[in-house]
Write a protein that holds these residues in place. Structure first.
Motif: not given
Length: 139
Positions: A68-69, A97-104, A120-123
């Protein structure tokens, strides 16, 4: 992990939920999972939470990877989790979950039952090892 689980391939559903049309990352992780020996099902784009739940239950997956982005993770991921609970499939399914999830937002999603969130960028190796080490035993 039981001997049976080691002998059979880990079944994964890579899911694109909601109106998010960016699926490059989902395709990359699906291919990496396949190359690691996992059995992979890809949901396709623009799936409703109910469709994802139905696919996960019908395919009896070990792992549900939600890509989810769109920023709708706080709405859509909980709906998927609730659906899995309704079908009594939540306890047996590793949810990532993969994608853009803010730290908060990460702590809340983990409290709901998301095992891990990969940005993003996780090996790929890191994600694959996480799945192998955390997939639920299916006796």
């Amino acid at each position: 992990m039981s001997a049976d689980a080691e002998q059979r391939a880990i079944r994964c559903l890579v899911a694109k939920v909601g109106l998010d049309g960016h699926d490059r990352g989902a395709h990359v992780i699906a291919r990496a999972f396949r190359d690691a020996g996992f059995e992979v099902i890809y949901s396709g784009l623009h799936r409703a939470p109910e469709e994802i739940v139905q696919a996960a239950v019908q395919e009896d997956v070990d792992v549900l990877g939600i890509s989810i982005l769109s920023g709708a993770h706080n709405t859509l991921v909980p709906k998927v989790i609730e659906g899995l609970k309704e079908y009594e499939a939540f306890e047996d399914t590793l949810i990532i979950v993969g994608g853009i999830v803010p730290d908060d937002d990460r702590a809340k999603l983990k409290e709901l039952g998301v095992a891990e969130i990969f940005g993003p960028g996780t090996p790929m190796k890191e994600t694959i090892e996480f799945v192998r080490n955390n997939v639920h035993d299916r006796d």
